[in-house]
Design a protein around this motif. Structure first.
Motif, PDB file in Angstrom:
ATOM      1  N   ASP A  42       0.801  -1.223   0.000  1.00  0.00           N
ATOM      2  CA  ASP A  42       0.000   0.000   0.000  1.00  0.00           C
ATOM      3  C   ASP A  42       0.836   1.277   0.000  1.00  0.00           C
ATOM      4  N   CYS A  44       3.354   3.724  -2.006  1.00  0.00           N
ATOM      5  CA  CYS A  44       3.956   4.081  -3.295  1.00  0.00           C
ATOM      6  C   CYS A  44       5.469   4.149  -3.126  1.00  0.00           C
ATOM      7  N   LEU A  51      -1.318   3.961  -1.468  1.00  0.00           N
ATOM      8  CA  LEU A  51      -1.902   3.683  -2.783  1.00  0.00           C
ATOM      9  C   LEU A  51      -3.398   3.418  -2.712  1.00  0.00           C
ATOM     10  N   SER A  52      -3.878   2.932  -1.572  1.00  0.00           N
ATOM     11  CA  SER A  52      -5.306   2.616  -1.470  1.00  0.00           C
ATOM     12  C   SER A  52      -6.180   3.861  -1.571  1.00  0.00           C
ATOM     13  N   GLY A  54      -5.746   5.899  -3.961  1.00  0.00           N
ATOM     14  CA  GLY A  54      -5.646   6.218  -5.384  1.00  0.00           C
ATOM     15  C   GLY A  54      -6.823   5.721  -6.195  1.00  0.00           C
ATOM     16  N   GLU A  62      -3.481   3.617  -9.374  1.00  0.00           N
ATOM     17  CA  GLU A  62      -2.713   4.841  -9.591  1.00  0.00           C
ATOM     18  C   GLU A  62      -2.586   5.640  -8.303  1.00  0.00           C
ATOM     19  N   CYS A  63      -1.372   6.063  -8.010  1.00  0.00           N
ATOM     20  CA  CYS A  63      -1.123   6.906  -6.845  1.00  0.00           C
ATOM     21  C   CYS A  63      -1.754   8.273  -7.090  1.00  0.00           C
TER      22      CYS A  63
END
Length: 108
Positions: A42, A44, A51-52, A54, A62-63
């Motif tokens: 999770d 980047c 990242l969650s 995103g 996607e970040c």
């Protein structure tokens, strides 16, 4: 170590990520548009961002901060600025339970 229950399948929204922490390891759990469940690290690798938070599109996450997209299948970044992959974890579905062991990386 054995896999831990992280959520139920029905809790996962399609094309969205859910942040879970298993044994101190932050993991983004994603149910894609084909109802496949993926688990990737999770954080980047470019900017230490969750990242969650995103955007899920197809088989990528996607970040939100800098736009690097990561493959949900391989963990590899698909564009800059990230150039290091995130870990990908094996997912087990047992009935409605989603199970992940952060010590077991997915075979790619």
């Amino acid at each position: 170590m054995t896999a831990s229950r992280v959520c139920s399948f029905s809790e996962l929204e399609q094309d969205a990520a859910l942040r879970v922490v298993v044994d101190g390891v932050p993991i983004a759990v994603v149910r894609d548009g084909n109802d496949e469940v993926h688990a990737i690290g999770d954080v980047c690798t470019h900017g230490d961002i969750s990242l969650s938070e995103g955007f899920v599109e197809g088989d990528t996450l996607e970040c939100w901060a800098h736009g690097s997209a990561f493959s949900l299948r391989t963990g590899k970044p698909l564009n800059l600025p990230a150039y290091e992959p995130v870990p990908v974890y094996a997912v087990q579905i047992d009935g409605d339970d989603v199970l992940i062991d952060p010590n077991v990386k997915k075979e790619i």
